[in-house]
Design a protein around this motif. Structure first.
Motif, PDB file in Angstrom:
ATOM      1  N   CYS A  45      15.260  -1.360 -11.769  1.00  0.00           N
ATOM      2  CA  CYS A  45      15.779  -0.728 -10.700  1.00  0.00           C
ATOM      3  C   CYS A  45      14.260  -0.531  -9.483  1.00  0.00           C
ATOM      4  O   CYS A  45      13.470  -0.665  -9.920  1.00  0.00           O
ATOM      5  CB  CYS A  45      16.162   0.171 -10.755  1.00  0.00           C
ATOM      6  SG  CYS A  45      17.867   0.544 -11.911  1.00  0.00           S
ATOM      7  N   GLU A  46      14.918  -0.211  -8.385  1.00  0.00           N
ATOM      8  CA  GLU A  46      13.805   0.069  -7.082  1.00  0.00           C
ATOM      9  C   GLU A  46      14.730   1.153  -6.378  1.00  0.00           C
ATOM     10  O   GLU A  46      15.774   1.335  -6.019  1.00  0.00           O
ATOM     11  CB  GLU A  46      13.443  -0.987  -6.360  1.00  0.00           C
ATOM     12  CG  GLU A  46      14.689  -1.966  -5.842  1.00  0.00           C
ATOM     13  CD  GLU A  46      14.320  -3.087  -5.434  1.00  0.00           C
ATOM     14  OE1 GLU A  46      13.066  -3.754  -5.930  1.00  0.00           O
ATOM     15  OE2 GLU A  46      14.865  -3.727  -4.468  1.00  0.00           O
ATOM     16  N   THR A  60      18.985   4.193  -5.203  1.00  0.00           N
ATOM     17  CA  THR A  60      18.569   3.368  -6.166  1.00  0.00           C
ATOM     18  C   THR A  60      19.416   1.981  -6.315  1.00  0.00           C
ATOM     19  O   THR A  60      20.568   1.931  -5.899  1.00  0.00           O
ATOM     20  CB  THR A  60      18.934   3.830  -7.726  1.00  0.00           C
ATOM     21  OG1 THR A  60      18.121   5.079  -8.017  1.00  0.00           O
ATOM     22  CG2 THR A  60      18.373   3.154  -8.863  1.00  0.00           C
ATOM     23  N   ARG A  70      14.983   2.759  -2.621  1.00  0.00           N
ATOM     24  CA  ARG A  70      14.912   2.257  -1.288  1.00  0.00           C
ATOM     25  C   ARG A  70      14.981   3.468  -0.407  1.00  0.00           C
ATOM     26  O   ARG A  70      15.851   4.320  -0.576  1.00  0.00           O
ATOM     27  CB  ARG A  70      15.899   1.290  -0.778  1.00  0.00           C
ATOM     28  CG  ARG A  70      15.646  -0.365  -1.616  1.00  0.00           C
ATOM     29  CD  ARG A  70      14.367  -0.801  -1.062  1.00  0.00           C
ATOM     30  NE  ARG A  70      14.206  -2.436  -1.738  1.00  0.00           N
ATOM     31  CZ  ARG A  70      13.383  -2.933  -1.473  1.00  0.00           C
ATOM     32  NH1 ARG A  70      12.670  -2.890  -0.267  1.00  0.00           N
ATOM     33  NH2 ARG A  70      13.339  -4.217  -2.105  1.00  0.00           N
ATOM     34  N   PRO A 125       6.906   6.745  -8.319  1.00  0.00           N
ATOM     35  CA  PRO A 125       7.417   6.158  -7.342  1.00  0.00           C
ATOM     36  C   PRO A 125       7.342   7.186  -6.004  1.00  0.00           C
ATOM     37  O   PRO A 125       7.643   8.391  -6.202  1.00  0.00           O
ATOM     38  CB  PRO A 125       9.070   5.747  -7.576  1.00  0.00           C
ATOM     39  CG  PRO A 125       9.032   5.610  -8.930  1.00  0.00           C
ATOM     40  CD  PRO A 125       8.174   6.643  -9.382  1.00  0.00           C
ATOM     41  N   MET A 170      10.477   0.516   0.066  1.00  0.00           N
ATOM     42  CA  MET A 170      10.627   0.695  -1.367  1.00  0.00           C
ATOM     43  C   MET A 170       9.523   1.799  -1.507  1.00  0.00           C
ATOM     44  O   MET A 170       8.485   2.026  -1.178  1.00  0.00           O
ATOM     45  CB  MET A 170      10.406  -0.449  -2.086  1.00  0.00           C
ATOM     46  CG  MET A 170      10.632  -0.074  -3.703  1.00  0.00           C
ATOM     47  SD  MET A 170      10.666  -1.982  -4.699  1.00  0.00           S
ATOM     48  CE  MET A 170       8.869  -2.225  -4.375  1.00  0.00           C
ATOM     49  N   SER A 195      15.437  -1.697   3.098  1.00  0.00           N
ATOM     50  CA  SER A 195      14.610  -0.595   3.417  1.00  0.00           C
ATOM     51  C   SER A 195      13.373  -0.592   2.837  1.00  0.00           C
ATOM     52  O   SER A 195      13.232  -1.040   1.563  1.00  0.00           O
ATOM     53  CB  SER A 195      15.581   0.668   3.182  1.00  0.00           C
ATOM     54  OG  SER A 195      16.658   0.526   3.954  1.00  0.00           O
TER      55      SER A 195
END
Length: 401
Positions: free
Chosen positions: A190-191, A230, A193, A216, A207, A205
């Protein structure tokens, strides 16, 4: 007390307690003759039957890394072999064939799904629905134990990847020049934004990227509304996190003058249910008392029905956001440079309340007002300077008057 709770209530309370990482105690005291009441024995017998079928869903279990579902409760077990098991307690709504139990953000399909008490009977299966896992009941579970509701064990051979909503780790929303906003780690799949202009985050958008501490993060430099989501496989997962951050100017220090250690004290006797004004605490009827070396009540105070005013200076070594915590019994207030940082007024027991303020390096005026009604009394001040991890007592060396 003859209000005996039925076994179904007792087991539900047990499950809810375990799902919140708690312990559950039952009052089953004996009668005056040293025996257990027959009605209590009946309830305990039914609870024992429930435990015979469902005991594994509570013994050695705790809270699940998932939001509470609408259909019931989830308990969770992490085993020494690296496997993980979620126990789905279906307490609300239908629990028959065709019922879907959603596990939001669980990205990995389980290795097995079983209905407790029905070993080898495939009454539930797992399916993928985007970033969620669905547990589908495909056959009506039998009701062989009186009053029981289905419990489904969902097992993964290793801890599943879970896409959680972004959670900001920082507990302050105020900064001077800039501030790294950090998030709890998310699954490697996952990341996060982020937007800072109030718009909804999308896959394009910015990250959040790992900072020096590996978390993060994104840096804010101006007052803004931060929104974070997420993403998994380019799609948003779960709820949005939204929070405001405010850029402030630190209060300028005052010029240094000759001073003495500790804080000055004025005391006013009387009956109060709120902290008196500063004028009242310095006016007719109040009197100077011996200085105190730090934030505390004077030794020569009455037993009750009084108020005090502590005044002086506090020295800070660097500019930044300072968190203060004032503990008092009864009410209190903290002012720095005539700014109310904490209002902990009113009658109450010994509790702590916190507040943040931006201070420039140097000396600042400090004033603490306090009142005591009846009973015990307490007063203490802690702080968390920039860079510190936790609150600690304000050193006496930082105080003067």
């Amino acid at each position: 007390d003859s209000n005996f709770k039925p076994a179904s209530t007792v087991t539900r309370m047990l499950v809810e307690c375990v799902s919140k990482d708690g312990n559950f105690l039952l009052n089953v005291g004996p009668t005056g003759r040293g025996t257990i009441d027959g009605r209590t024995l009946g309830v305990l017998r039914e609870v024992g039957q429930w435990m015979h079928v469902y005991g594994e869903s509570v013994r050695g279990c705790g809270a699940a890394p998932l939001p509470r579902p609408e259909w019931g409760l989830v308990t969770w077990r992490n085993s020494t072999d690296g496997s993980a098991t979620a126990y789905l307690h279906v307490l609300e709504g239908p629990a028959g064939a065709g019922t879907d139990l959603r596990l939001p953000g669980v990205l990995d399909l389980p290795s097995s799904v079983r209905v407790l008490g029905e070993e080898g009977d495939s009454r539930a299966i797992a399916e993928r629905d985007g970033a969620d896992t669905l547990i589908r009941i495909v056959a009506d579970p039998p009701q062989s134990v009186s009053g029981r509701t289905p419990v489904i064990a969902v097992r993964w051979d290793s801890a599943p990847a879970i896409a959680r909503p972004p959670r900001i780790t920082d507990d302050t929303r105020m900064f001077i020049d800039s501030m790294p906003v950090r998030f709890d780690p998310v699954s490697p799949q996952c990341e996060i934004r982020v937007t800072l202009d109030g718009s909804a985050p999308n896959v394009s958008s910015p990250m959040a990227v790992p900072g020096r501490d590996g978390l993060p993060s994104v840096t804010v430099r101006d007052t803004c509304t931060l929104r974070a989501v997420t993403f998994w496989n380019g799609n948003p997962v779960g709820s949005e996190t939204r929070s405001g951050f405010t850029r402030v100017e630190p209060l300028a220090p005052i010029a240094r003058t000759e001073s003495s250690p500790g804080l000055a004290v004025r005391l006013l006797e009387g009956t109060f249910d709120r902290v008196p004004s500063r004028d009242a605490l310095t006016g007719e009827g109040s009197a100077w008392r011996a200085d105190v070396p730090d934030v505390r009540l004077p030794d020569d105070r009455p037993a009750e029905h009084f108020a005090v005013l502590l005044t002086g200076f506090i020295e800070v070594s660097r500019a930044g956001i300072y968190r203060f915590g004032i503990s008092s019994d009864d009410g209190s207030t903290l002012e720095i440079d005539s700014t109310v940082v904490i209002d902990h007024d009113g009658p109450h027991g010994s509790t702590e309340k916190t507040g943040d303020i931006a201070l420039g390096a140097g000396r600042h005026r400090i004033a603490i007002r306090f009142f005591e009604a009846t009973g015990s009394e307490a007063l203490a001040l802690r702080w968390r300077p920039p860079g510190a991890a936790e609150l600690s007592p304000v050193p006496a060396s930082r105080l003067s008057h």
